[in-house]
Write an enzyme that holds these catalytic residues in place. Structure first.
Site, PDB file in Angstrom:
ATOM      1  N   ASP A   1       3.908  -7.999   4.331  1.00  0.00           N
ATOM      2  CA  ASP A   1       2.730  -7.786   3.487  1.00  0.00           C
ATOM      3  C   ASP A   1       3.007  -8.121   2.032  1.00  0.00           C
ATOM      4  OD1 ASP A   1       4.479  -5.502   3.687  1.00  0.00           O
ATOM      5  OD2 ASP A   1       3.001  -4.321   2.566  1.00  0.00           O
TER       6      ASP A   1
ATOM      7  N   GLU B   1       5.071  -2.311   3.674  1.00  0.00           N
ATOM      8  CA  GLU B   1       6.040  -1.833   2.685  1.00  0.00           C
ATOM      9  C   GLU B   1       5.372  -1.578   1.349  1.00  0.00           C
ATOM     10  OE1 GLU B   1       9.017  -2.053  -0.588  1.00  0.00           O
ATOM     11  OE2 GLU B   1       7.260  -3.325  -0.230  1.00  0.00           O
TER      12      GLU B   1
END
Length: 398
Positions: free
Chosen positions: A80, A145
């Site tokens: 991400d 994350e």
């Protein structure tokens, strides 16, 4: 100036990965998973996709070692990326444009699709060269994350599937370093704590000058926290590494019903990042003491209370770290290993008792994590693959 990037397959694979807009909020990871499955197939390596939380895939690509019974090596990265303001970018943030002077512009070039691709490309080179390693390598790609990793590495690290990987040592991301011959690495992280302090007093008319008001108690609490903040900031201003300093910030104040009414309750919130060498119990007792000193009716509660995670030792007791340093030194570079000022997914790995080092070989690069025009030079990316290749070979043969 770099002119031969058009024919560099590693660079083109990196650009393909960067063009997948795995951007918050509401990330769709499907295209990332398809891309990574394709890479695993090209490498002729088995790939498994876990979903410990629906629509939050964890991709595990495995290269079995000659002695698979030995504790394995984890090469982790997250898929991400943070949001973008496209109007502030020189080039579209998901086009992976390469400028005339050799910079790849895209969200994720530094944080941290570059590192994930370095892991893959390093393994590709070793396999293509016919190298066999003693230890098994697990290349993992995790979600979320950038929003705390709760549904990503946290869930993964606590699962039976993670324990079955028998991890002995792990690598993840650190940060770029503007120095041309020094890699910045992290062996520990601060502990995030967020608290709300509630101050209670007798309500009354705003004209009264009585003692023990909520406002007086709030003033005492704020003074204590902000005095400590000033002491810690002074350390940073004097040159201390900010990963070694406790960060305190007042983030919210609320309460009261009307400007001419003494409030019954006022609250103040603080975001705290406790330095790794601070005793957490002593720190909590200090806050309790401040609340008691402020007066009756003052208390605090945690909004977030992350557990303390011990830093990975860099005193010679972890052989993987020792060979990393030697390999990098033999290549003519050095590693500056410090505490991370923020947080990475490795805190969840260290929580399992596994030694882990955050390691991004992005030298001669301005730090543009989460910034507009995030970029990496083609030559920096290539050099990073060179370094990761040597490091992986060394640590997998410990």
């Amino acid at each position: 100036m770099t002119s031969n990037w058009e024919n560099d397959e590693a660079v083109q694979r990196f650009r393909e990965y960067l063009r997948i807009p795995s951007v918050h909020p509401d990330v769709d990871y499907d295209e990332c998973v398809k891309f990574l499955k394709k890479q695993a197939n090209l490498l002729e390596l088995p790939v498994v996709v876990h979903e410990f939380v629906p629509k939050k895939p964890v991709v595990v690509i495995t290269w079995e070692g000659l002695q698979p019974e030995l504790p394995s090596i984890l090469l982790n990265s997250h898929m991400d990326v943070v949001p973008v303001n496209e109007e502030k970018w020189t080039y579209p943030p998901f086009d992976a444009t390469i400028s005339d002077d050799g910079y790849i512009y895209a969200r994720g070039t530094q944080d941290m699709k570059s590192i994930g691709m370095m892991h893959l490309e390093a393994v590709r080179r070793l396999k293509n060269a016919g190298v066999r390693l003693k230890r098994t390598i697990h290349i993992t790609f995790v979600p979320d994350e950038e929003i705390g990793g709760v549904d990503g590495m946290c869930a993964f690290s606590e699962s039976p599937e993670f324990k079955q990987l028998n991890i002995g040592f792990a690598l993840d991301e650190s940060a770029p370093n503007p120095k041309p011959d020094e890699i910045l690495a992290f062996h520990g992280e601060k502990t995030s704590r967020q608290i709300i302090v509630t101050c209670r007093g007798e309500p009354g008319h705003g004209s009264r000058m009585v003692s023990g008001t909520a406002g007086e108690k709030l003033h005492y609490i704020i003074d204590k926290f902000m005095t400590l903040r000033a002491q810690e900031k002074k350390k940073v201003d004097s040159g201390d590494w900010f990963g070694d300093v406790t960060a305190i910030n007042l983030t919210q104040i609320s309460g009261g019903v009307q400007v001419n009414v003494l409030p019954e309750t006022l609250t103040v919130s603080f975001d705290i990042r406790i330095a790794p060498d601070v005793d957490h119990e002593e720190f909590e007792n200090m806050i309790l003491r401040w609340c008691e000193e402020a007066g009756e009716g003052v208390s605090f509660e945690y909004i977030v209370k992350n557990p303390q995670v011990r830093s990975t030792k860099i005193d010679g007791s972890v052989p993987f770290w020792e060979v990393m340093k030697k390999v990098v030194a033999d290549m003519g570079y050095s590693i500056r290993c410090v505490n991370c000022p923020g947080a990475t997914d490795l805190r969840y790995v260290r929580r399992q008792g596994i030694p882990a080092i955050s390691f991004s070989p992005l030298m001669d690069s301005a730090m543009l994590l989460h910034a507009h025009d995030e970029k990496i030079h083609v030559d920096v990316f290539r050099k990073g693959i060179d370094i990761i290749e040597k490091v992986v070979e060394a640590i997998a043969n410990v």
